[in-house]
Design a protein around this motif. Structure first.
Motif, PDB file in Angstrom:
ATOM      1  N   LEU A 688       0.825  -1.200   0.000  1.00 12.91           N
ATOM      2  CA  LEU A 688       0.000   0.000   0.000  1.00 12.91           C
ATOM      3  C   LEU A 688       0.865   1.258   0.000  1.00 12.91           C
ATOM      4  CD1 LEU A 688      -0.361   1.598   2.966  1.00 12.91           C
ATOM      5  CD2 LEU A 688      -1.113  -0.675   3.544  1.00 12.91           C
ATOM      6  N   PHE A 689       2.123   1.127   0.450  1.00 15.08           N
ATOM      7  CA  PHE A 689       2.944   2.333   0.523  1.00 15.08           C
ATOM      8  C   PHE A 689       3.514   2.713  -0.839  1.00 15.08           C
ATOM      9  CE2 PHE A 689       3.020   0.612   4.814  1.00 15.08           C
ATOM     10  CZ  PHE A 689       2.301   1.636   5.386  1.00 15.08           C
ATOM     11  N   ASP A 690       3.356   1.815  -1.838  1.00 13.24           N
ATOM     12  CA  ASP A 690       3.817   2.185  -3.172  1.00 13.24           C
ATOM     13  C   ASP A 690       2.796   3.103  -3.830  1.00 13.24           C
ATOM     14  OD1 ASP A 690       5.731   0.488  -2.524  1.00 13.24           O
ATOM     15  OD2 ASP A 690       4.931  -1.226  -3.638  1.00 13.24           O
ATOM     16  N   LEU A 691       1.585   3.134  -3.251  1.00 12.78           N
ATOM     17  CA  LEU A 691       0.512   3.907  -3.896  1.00 12.78           C
ATOM     18  C   LEU A 691       0.450   5.291  -3.286  1.00 12.78           C
ATOM     19  CD1 LEU A 691      -1.908   0.961  -3.565  1.00 12.78           C
ATOM     20  CD2 LEU A 691      -1.102   1.831  -5.740  1.00 12.78           C
ATOM     21  N   THR A 692      -0.108   6.214  -4.019  1.00 12.82           N
ATOM     22  CA  THR A 692      -0.215   7.568  -3.488  1.00 12.82           C
ATOM     23  C   THR A 692      -1.406   7.630  -2.548  1.00 12.82           C
ATOM     24  OG1 THR A 692      -0.579   7.813  -5.840  1.00 12.82           O
ATOM     25  CG2 THR A 692       0.637   9.571  -4.693  1.00 12.82           C
ATOM     26  N   GLY A 693      -1.235   8.272  -1.417  1.00  8.24           N
ATOM     27  CA  GLY A 693      -2.356   8.414  -0.489  1.00  8.24           C
ATOM     28  C   GLY A 693      -3.192   9.587  -0.916  1.00  8.24           C
ATOM     29  N   GLY A 694      -4.498   9.462  -0.698  1.00  4.98           N
ATOM     30  CA  GLY A 694      -5.374  10.587  -1.017  1.00  4.98           C
ATOM     31  C   GLY A 694      -5.287  11.620   0.088  1.00  4.98           C
ATOM     32  N   VAL A 695      -4.848  12.805  -0.246  1.00  2.00           N
ATOM     33  CA  VAL A 695      -4.787  13.850   0.770  1.00  2.00           C
ATOM     34  C   VAL A 695      -5.814  14.910   0.421  1.00  2.00           C
ATOM     35  CG1 VAL A 695      -3.345  15.603   1.824  1.00  2.00           C
ATOM     36  CG2 VAL A 695      -2.365  13.409   1.177  1.00  2.00           C
ATOM     37  N   GLY A 696      -6.762  15.159   1.323  1.00  2.68           N
ATOM     38  CA  GLY A 696      -7.854  16.082   1.002  1.00  2.68           C
ATOM     39  C   GLY A 696      -7.521  17.500   1.401  1.00  2.68           C
ATOM     40  N   THR A 697      -8.474  18.367   1.290  1.00  6.59           N
ATOM     41  CA  THR A 697      -8.272  19.760   1.688  1.00  6.59           C
ATOM     42  C   THR A 697      -8.871  19.977   3.057  1.00  6.59           C
ATOM     43  OG1 THR A 697     -10.334  20.265   0.608  1.00  6.59           O
ATOM     44  CG2 THR A 697      -8.328  20.649  -0.661  1.00  6.59           C
ATOM     45  N   LEU A 698      -8.396  21.004   3.761  1.00  2.00           N
ATOM     46  CA  LEU A 698      -8.824  21.269   5.135  1.00  2.00           C
ATOM     47  C   LEU A 698     -10.206  21.884   5.137  1.00  2.00           C
ATOM     48  CD1 LEU A 698      -7.633  21.112   7.983  1.00  2.00           C
ATOM     49  CD2 LEU A 698      -7.068  23.517   7.762  1.00  2.00           C
ATOM     50  N   SER A 699     -11.130  21.279   5.856  1.00  2.00           N
ATOM     51  CA  SER A 699     -12.483  21.864   5.862  1.00  2.00           C
ATOM     52  C   SER A 699     -12.950  22.182   7.273  1.00  2.00           C
ATOM     53  CB  SER A 699     -13.461  20.888   5.208  1.00  2.00           C
ATOM     54  OG  SER A 699     -13.421  19.671   5.929  1.00  2.00           O
ATOM     55  N   GLY A 700     -12.038  22.098   8.297  1.00  2.00           N
ATOM     56  CA  GLY A 700     -12.425  22.469   9.671  1.00  2.00           C
ATOM     57  C   GLY A 700     -13.027  21.287  10.414  1.00  2.00           C
ATOM     58  N   SER A 701     -12.741  21.226  11.750  1.00  3.71           N
ATOM     59  CA  SER A 701     -13.183  20.094  12.575  1.00  3.71           C
ATOM     60  C   SER A 701     -14.690  20.160  12.803  1.00  3.71           C
ATOM     61  CB  SER A 701     -12.440  20.176  13.907  1.00  3.71           C
ATOM     62  OG  SER A 701     -12.856  19.141  14.745  1.00  3.71           O
ATOM     63  N   TYR A 702     -15.302  19.001  12.899  1.00  6.33           N
ATOM     64  CA  TYR A 702     -16.764  18.941  13.097  1.00  6.33           C
ATOM     65  C   TYR A 702     -17.136  19.458  14.501  1.00  6.33           C
ATOM     66  CZ  TYR A 702     -21.219  16.953  14.450  1.00  6.33           C
ATOM     67  OH  TYR A 702     -22.496  16.792  14.941  1.00  6.33           O
ATOM     68  N   VAL A 703     -18.184  20.285  14.586  1.00  3.17           N
ATOM     69  CA  VAL A 703     -18.670  20.789  15.878  1.00  3.17           C
ATOM     70  C   VAL A 703     -20.105  20.315  16.059  1.00  3.17           C
ATOM     71  CG1 VAL A 703     -19.130  22.833  17.279  1.00  3.17           C
ATOM     72  CG2 VAL A 703     -17.217  22.834  15.674  1.00  3.17           C
ATOM     73  N   ALA A 704     -20.372  19.622  17.164  1.00  4.29           N
ATOM     74  CA  ALA A 704     -21.726  19.103  17.417  1.00  4.29           C
ATOM     75  C   ALA A 704     -22.640  20.251  17.835  1.00  4.29           C
ATOM     76  CB  ALA A 704     -21.661  18.068  18.529  1.00  4.29           C
ATOM     77  N   PRO A 705     -23.951  20.126  17.573  1.00  4.62           N
ATOM     78  CA  PRO A 705     -24.881  21.183  18.025  1.00  4.62           C
ATOM     79  C   PRO A 705     -24.933  21.230  19.556  1.00  4.62           C
ATOM     80  CG  PRO A 705     -26.061  19.307  17.099  1.00  4.62           C
ATOM     81  CD  PRO A 705     -24.611  19.067  16.832  1.00  4.62           C
ATOM     82  N   LYS A 706     -25.288  22.386  20.099  1.00  2.00           N
ATOM     83  CA  LYS A 706     -25.320  22.534  21.560  1.00  2.00           C
ATOM     84  C   LYS A 706     -26.471  21.721  22.156  1.00  2.00           C
ATOM     85  CE  LYS A 706     -23.250  27.144  21.879  1.00  2.00           C
ATOM     86  NZ  LYS A 706     -23.184  27.605  20.487  1.00  2.00           N
ATOM     87  N   THR A 707     -26.199  21.146  23.338  1.00  2.00           N
ATOM     88  CA  THR A 707     -27.278  20.434  24.062  1.00  2.00           C
ATOM     89  C   THR A 707     -27.325  20.994  25.484  1.00  2.00           C
ATOM     90  OG1 THR A 707     -25.645  18.770  24.670  1.00  2.00           O
ATOM     91  CG2 THR A 707     -27.050  18.244  22.801  1.00  2.00           C
ATOM     92  N   VAL A 708     -28.471  20.770  26.162  1.00  2.00           N
ATOM     93  CA  VAL A 708     -28.614  21.301  27.527  1.00  2.00           C
ATOM     94  C   VAL A 708     -27.824  20.394  28.477  1.00  2.00           C
ATOM     95  CG1 VAL A 708     -30.205  21.780  29.422  1.00  2.00           C
ATOM     96  CG2 VAL A 708     -30.850  22.337  27.059  1.00  2.00           C
ATOM     97  N   TRP A 709     -26.867  20.981  29.198  1.00  2.00           N
ATOM     98  CA  TRP A 709     -26.044  20.216  30.134  1.00  2.00           C
ATOM     99  C   TRP A 709     -26.585  20.317  31.558  1.00  2.00           C
ATOM    100  CZ3 TRP A 709     -20.717  22.346  28.038  1.00  2.00           C
ATOM    101  CH2 TRP A 709     -20.366  21.621  26.873  1.00  2.00           C
TER     102      TRP A 709
END
Length: 932
Positions: A688-709
């Motif tokens: 698998l290391f002979d193959l090129t890895g797919g490197v994507g673009t940065l789109s920001g970390s996922y943020v969950a919706p707010k919940t009542v704590w």
């Protein structure tokens, strides 16, 4: 004429005159002068200036004069070593004197001159004296070897004196045997590892023969030596016991105790069914009883030893209760010791007698003794159930006497009786409450408070009683304060409506006004318990209490066995092993009783530890780095992740669980790489290391919706909802605070409890203006991961406390693990392969991600936004395989293989990690990111 005249001289120029007299030609005058010198030396005058003159007087046939000169020599040889060498010739000569007394005197003095320079000159004379035809000289020479060994051990070993000593054990004269044994024991004690006293049945036989004929101190040395011997079977043990038993009738109490020690030790090897065992038990009682008719100091030593014997084998003295009854003229230390033994021997058969006696003692005049007697009545009640009722009524009679210290002790023991027999004697509580005002000792006050708190439902005015104690809360001792706090919390849980103010008062006293950490901690625990979960509080505070055991002050069994081996020594009086009070370089050997007959240990290794238990003497092996890592992973990280969630166990996170494993690989240290990496990579993972890895673009970390704590109902109108996010390497907690109360809220602050990854606020919680009713405010609280670490269950649990001007509120929430994925979590390919192979297969966990219809590239891009990096991608039989890595804030690396089938919405996720219990939470993060 007495010798006192030598001490009364007041002449001037005394030394000068003595010098003249010492050099006189008249024998009598010389002798008088030496006596005066010795007298001056005895009262502390320095007469070392006369050394050469006194040494000159050694050349004499007069035994008395010789003794005096030798006495002077012993005293001053250390300060005048060069002068002392002058005397060596005389020693050598005296060791060949026809008179055995002079030969012995010379060898004895040689042993007492502790000067290194001289010792080597003494070896030859000592060797001759060890082989002397007169036993008196041989026995003196034997002790001299031990003294010489103390000065210069190497010299003694090189000269072969130890072997000569061993030969002396077979000597025809019992005194020589005894001294040889004493000398060898002394040397063996300072060198525990040397096997000097190599005892075997033949040498034991010789010792037993000598035992009958030597002096009492010789007998003690031989008996102590026998006690260190391990018989090969019960028959040998019995025959030794039979030959030692006559020593029990000796007039010297030290001989008796040494014999008892040998018998107690060897009885371990005898079967209880043997007739001889019963006979031996009967024979042991009379000598022990006889010891109690000696003077008080001896009685005390005997009683301390009997206390140990009764704990080990109460049957020996079970019929001898009467000898332990206290006499009016016994000193207090003997009385207290006798009381202790009376309780140990109390049984159903003799309890009536014991109680009558104890009641009598409780009216004595000696306060300490009366206290102990009252306490003894309580201990009898706990020990002999049939007597409990009689004991309680005796204690009530004593309370009626109104003697302050008697009442206080009685209350302390009645508390224990309640613990032993619940719901039986509580009718006496009313009588106890009448005496509340007279209690002034912490232990009695604490016991009374415990009783009021424990039985609050039976006492109508329990709250008033406890309130009366509360008035002087800060003046009470810690013991009473702690007890009062617990009692009021119990009372509150039993009668919540009437005692709310009382419980608030005690909690604020304990937490805010006290500087004692124990009290504050207990106060906070109760406060939190009561405010979060009253039902749990009830279960904790009012839990069923275990019954107390009958003998709380017994010596722990292994220590008792060790102390039995030290009967007749200081250890048996202190009830502590020698290692606890003997200082210095001498090795103290731990002794233990032989294994009981029929026990599983093999006769070859009497001290063998049970399988799996390491012997105490073995040096601990320091594990290598790799082993430590293995232990960490095996210990903390328990069962595979797919099992149920683990209970909080060992701290983690602060430790780099990789133990430098990966870092050393990354640091370019080629040596740490697996050997096969240099070879061309074959099929499978390698390709698998002979193959090129797919490197994507940065789109920001996922943020969950707010919940009542924290709902407004639980926080007096404050509602908190929130979520966690990670942006460009910084973690934040995004909060919305809403005021649903009717008053303004201000002074906000926040604090986290210790958690698995050390999450903590990086700045204070800033609410710039007071929060008016029905208003909300949004806040982003920056977090860091340098807080205290404690493994939580579940791992991502976070306990939070928020304070405002109204109160402090607590809630807990689960944070998604992907907020801890760091930006430098992309591993190099070679490293990935090496690490994947290096992590054991049992650390691999597999999960299914269902209902996800993304393509491999979309998956790769989405995950990279949350710092899960794709290192390589390949297609195998129509399946897309993504190889990914991520790194947590505490340095834990996680490697992943994600299989995606274009037509199938279920993905297979395989995770490998050195800390397998994080895998479950990594999987949850994958699912959250991919499905949102």
């Amino acid at each position: 004429m007495t010798d006192s005249k030598y001490f009364t001289t007041t002449k001037k120029g005394e030394i000068f005159e003595l010098k003249a007299e010492l050099n006189s030609d008249k024998k009598e005058k010389k002798k008088e002068a030496v006596k005066k010198v010795i007298a001056s030396m005895t009262v502390g005058k320095d007469v070392s200036a006369l050394f050469p003159d006194v040494v000159n007087c050694m050349q004499t046939d007069n035994l008395e004069l010789k003794k005096l000169v030798y006495l002077y020599l012993m005293n001053y040889a250390k300060s005048q070593p060069d002068m002392a060498i002058m005397a060596v010739n005389t020693f050598v000569k005296d060791c060949e004197d026809p008179n055995p007394l002079i030969r012995a005197l010379a060898v004895r003095t040689m042993g007492c001159i502790r000067v290194d320079k001289i010792t080597e000159y003494l070896c030859e004379p000592l060797r001759k004296c060890l082989k002397d035809e007169d036993p008196y000289v041989r026995k003196t020479a034997a002790v001299c070897v031990a003294k010489l060994h103390d000065i210069n051990a190497q010299l003694v070993e090189d000269q072969g004196f130890l072997d000569t000593l061993k030969d002396l054990i077979s000597d025809s004269n019992p005194m020589v045997v005894a001294n040889a044994v004493a000398a060898l024991s002394e040397i063996a004690e300072s060198h525990p590892s040397s096997n000097l006293l190599d005892l075997n049945p033949q040498s034991i036989n010789k010792l037993l023969t000598a035992l009958n004929e030597c002096t009492e101190w010789g007998q003690i040395f031989i008996l102590d030596c026998l006690a260190n011997y391990m018989p090969k079977d019960d028959r040998e043990a019995q025959s030794i016991c039979e030959r030692v038993t006559p020593r029990l009738s000796h007039a010297n109490s030290a001989v008796v105790l040494s014999a008892v020690k040998v018998l107690m030790k060897f009885m371990e090897m005898l079967s209880k069914d043997l007739d001889y065992y019963g006979t031996l038990l009967k024979k042991l009682a009379p000598p022990l009883v006889t010891l109690l008719s000696a003077e008080p100091e001896l009685q005390y030593v005997a009683l301390r030893n009997i206390n140990l014997i009764v704990q080990k084998r109460p049957e020996i003295l079970k019929h001898e209760m009467k000898v332990f009854f206290v006499k009016y003229n016994d000193p207090i230390y003997v009385k207290l010791e006798k009381l202790d033994i009376m309780i140990r021997l109390a049984s159903q058969a003799n309890i009536a007698q014991v109680l009558a006696e104890l009641k009598e003692y409780a009216t004595e005049v000696d306060v300490d003794f009366v206290r102990k007697a009252v306490r003894a009545i309580g201990r009898c009640a706990i020990k002999v159930e049939q007597s409990a009722e009689r004991c309680v009524s005796t204690l009530l009679d004593l309370i009626q006497t109104k003697v302050n210290y008697v009442v206080q002790e009685a209350i302390v023991v009645i508390k224990d009786i309640f613990r032993k027999y619940p719901n039986k004697y509580e009718s006496v509580i009313a009588t106890l409450c009448e005496n509340l005002d007279s209690l002034d000792e912490p232990e009695a006050r604490a016991a009374m408070i415990w009783i009021v708190g424990e039985y609050a439902e039976r006492i109508d005015n329990a709250d008033e009683l406890l309130e009366s104690f509360l008035e002087g809360f800060h003046d009470e001792s810690t013991q009473v304060q702690l007890q009062l706090l617990t009692a009021i919390v119990k009372l509150f849980l039993k009668k919540p409506t009437e005692t709310q103010e009382l419980v608030q008062q005690v909690l604020s006293l304990a937490t805010q006004d006290s500087d004692n950490p124990d009290l504050r901690d207990r106060g906070y625990i109760y406060w939190r318990l009561l405010s979060t979960d009253p039902v749990a509080a009830k279960e904790v505070v009012l839990a069923e209490k275990p019954l107390i055991s009958e003998e709380t002050d017994l010596i722990e069994p292994t220590l008792l066995d060790e102390l039995i081996c030290y009967i007749g020594t200081l250890a048996s009086v202190y009830h502590k092993p020698p290692s606890a009070f003997v200082e210095g370089s001498r090795g103290v050997v731990h002794k233990s009783l032989p294994p009981r007959t029929g026990s599983i240990e093999s006769p070859e290794s009497p001290d063998a530890a049970p399988p799996g238990v390491q012997g105490t003497e073995q040096p601990a092996v320091i594990p290598t780095q790799g082993d430590l890592l293995g232990d960490l992973l095996n210990l903390d990280l328990g069962p595979p992740v797919s099992g149920p969630p683990m209970a909080p166990a060992v701290q983690m996170g602060a430790v780099d669980l990789l133990g430098g494993g990966l870092d050393s690989l990354m640091g370019g240290g080629g040596s740490a790489m697996p050997a096969n990496l240099g070879a061309p990579l074959g099929s499978g993972l390698g390709d698998l290391f002979d193959l090129t890895g797919g490197v994507g673009t940065l789109s920001g970390s996922y943020v969950a919706p707010k919940t009542v704590w924290l709902p407004a109902m639980k926080a007096k109108g404050l509602e908190i909802s929130g979520t966690f996010s990670r942006q460009v390497g910084s973690i934040s907690m995004d909060l919305v605070l809403t005021n649903k109360a009717l008053q303004v809220m201000s002074d906000f602050a926040i604090q986290f409890n210790r958690n698995s990854f050390g999450l903590a606020p990086a700045a204070p919680l800033q609410v710039h203006a007071p929060l008016a009713p029905n208003q909300s405010v949004e806040i982003s609280l920056p977090l860091n991961t340098v807080g205290s670490v404690m493994k939580m269950d579940p791992l991502n649990n976070l306990q939070v406390a928020v304070k405002n001007n109204i109160d402090v509120f607590y809630f807990s929430t689960l944070y998604p693990l992907h907020i801890l994925f760091v930006e430098d979590g992309k591993m190099e390919r070679q490293m990935f392969l090496a690490t994947w192979k290096d992590i054991p297969n049992e650390n691999e966990a597999q999960f299914q991600i269902k209902d996800c219809s993304l393509s491999a590239d979309a998956v790769s891009n989405k995950l990279q936004g949350s710092n899960i990096f794709t290192i390589a991608k390949r297609n195998v039989e129509g399946q897309d395989m993504l190889y990914q890595s991520l790194k947590l804030t505490n340095g834990i690396w996680v490697l992943a293989e994600l299989r995606i089938q274009p037509s199938n919405p279920s993905f297979t996720l395989s995770l490998k990690c050195r800390a397998p219990e994080v895998s479950q939470y990594i999987y949850q993060a994958y699912e959250t990111i991919l499905k949102n």
